[in-house]
Design an enzyme around this catalytic site. Sequence first.
Site, PDB file in Angstrom:
ATOM      1  N   GLU A 217       0.770  -1.266  -0.094  1.00 27.74           N
ATOM      2  CA  GLU A 217       0.088   0.133   0.282  1.00 27.74           C
ATOM      3  C   GLU A 217       0.866   1.191   0.168  1.00 27.74           C
ATOM      4  O   GLU A 217       2.023   1.261   0.687  1.00 27.74           O
ATOM      5  CB  GLU A 217      -1.003  -0.067   1.271  1.00 27.74           C
ATOM      6  CG  GLU A 217      -1.860   1.171   1.366  1.00 27.74           C
ATOM      7  CD  GLU A 217      -2.723   1.259   2.617  1.00 27.74           C
ATOM      8  OE1 GLU A 217      -3.833   1.919   2.317  1.00 27.74           O
ATOM      9  OE2 GLU A 217      -2.225   0.300   3.482  1.00 27.74           O
TER      10      GLU A 217
ATOM     11  N   LYS B 233      -9.947   2.329  -2.272  1.00 27.66           N
ATOM     12  CA  LYS B 233     -10.184   2.003  -1.074  1.00 27.66           C
ATOM     13  C   LYS B 233     -11.681   2.301  -0.263  1.00 27.66           C
ATOM     14  O   LYS B 233     -11.831   3.557  -0.216  1.00 27.66           O
ATOM     15  CB  LYS B 233      -9.086   2.441   0.033  1.00 27.66           C
ATOM     16  CG  LYS B 233      -9.206   1.762   1.367  1.00 27.66           C
ATOM     17  CD  LYS B 233      -7.816   2.361   2.178  1.00 27.66           C
ATOM     18  CE  LYS B 233      -7.691   1.430   3.468  1.00 27.66           C
ATOM     19  NZ  LYS B 233      -6.445   1.892   4.055  1.00 27.66           N
TER      20      LYS B 233
ATOM     21  N   CYS C 276      -5.845  -2.815   2.430  1.00 28.32           N
ATOM     22  CA  CYS C 276      -5.529  -2.646   3.823  1.00 28.32           C
ATOM     23  C   CYS C 276      -6.802  -2.855   4.858  1.00 28.32           C
ATOM     24  O   CYS C 276      -7.318  -4.023   4.777  1.00 28.32           O
ATOM     25  CB  CYS C 276      -4.556  -1.365   4.017  1.00 28.32           C
ATOM     26  SG  CYS C 276      -3.815  -1.572   5.816  1.00 28.32           S
TER      27      CYS C 276
END
Length: 286
Positions: A42, A115, A152
């Site tokens: 990331e 995300k 994540c």
Amino acid sequence: MGIKVGIIQQHNTADREDNKRRLAEKIRSLAKQGAELIVLQELHNGLYFCQTEDVSIFDQAEPIPGPSTEFYGSIAKEQQVIIVTSLFERRAPGLYHNTAVVFEKDGTIAGKYRKMHIPDDPGYYEKFYFTPGDLGFQPIQTSVGRLGVLVCWDQWYPEAARLMALAGAEMLIYPTAIGWDTNDTHDEQQRQRIAWQTVMRGHAVANGLPVVAVNRVGDEDGVPFWGTSFVAGPQGELLYEAPTNQETEAIIDIDTQRSEQVRRWWPFLRDRRIEEYKNITKRFID
């Protein structure tokens, strides 16, 4: 039939150009060893900047397409390899996303994922920087299959993995930046690290899909990232695990036909009681 997946677990510094140079070298090395798909961690261009809230850091964000997509796209084309990247996207003034971009072997952008779940914890002040994604949970079609790319904090949510699976993902991929709080005891640190891996292995089992998770490693401004990048098969079996404390590049063979057989043995999708799941869309059932 299988895919050779390359992973790069890197310790970053404040020198963004050097980070990118080292990544490029490692991508080329893995490609020369036969990797067909390479996954980066990331926000891999620089330091993990969400430890503080600083408006000047927005200067690091880039449009997509932009300089970084040109950089990684050219390497993908040069090496004829698919690359999963993770970038700080400048969508408009004051509007930024944490965005994964996937490049096809010809260097074109196969797709992107913004995300969806944004944390806000000490040392992980991501809500200050990132607007939650609005592209949904849509797999990205590539020449090696449909990639369910998440990022994540998304990895803690079974709903995200399930929706990717229901949309036809053939693999779940998680670029990651997660580490220890130095104030926690050693035992607590290990519980957190093991829980992080366990929940994603659970997504592999529940959906009958392989999982690829690539984390940062090394100390960045006092936060020790715990590495442990790993690849699991569709029964959660560990195919590879990186160390907690050093940079690593590896190639892992994933049997892409195994998911079909596992889902025949364990037909979880068949037995879902979808008519009884209406409350899943509520924040809490009072």
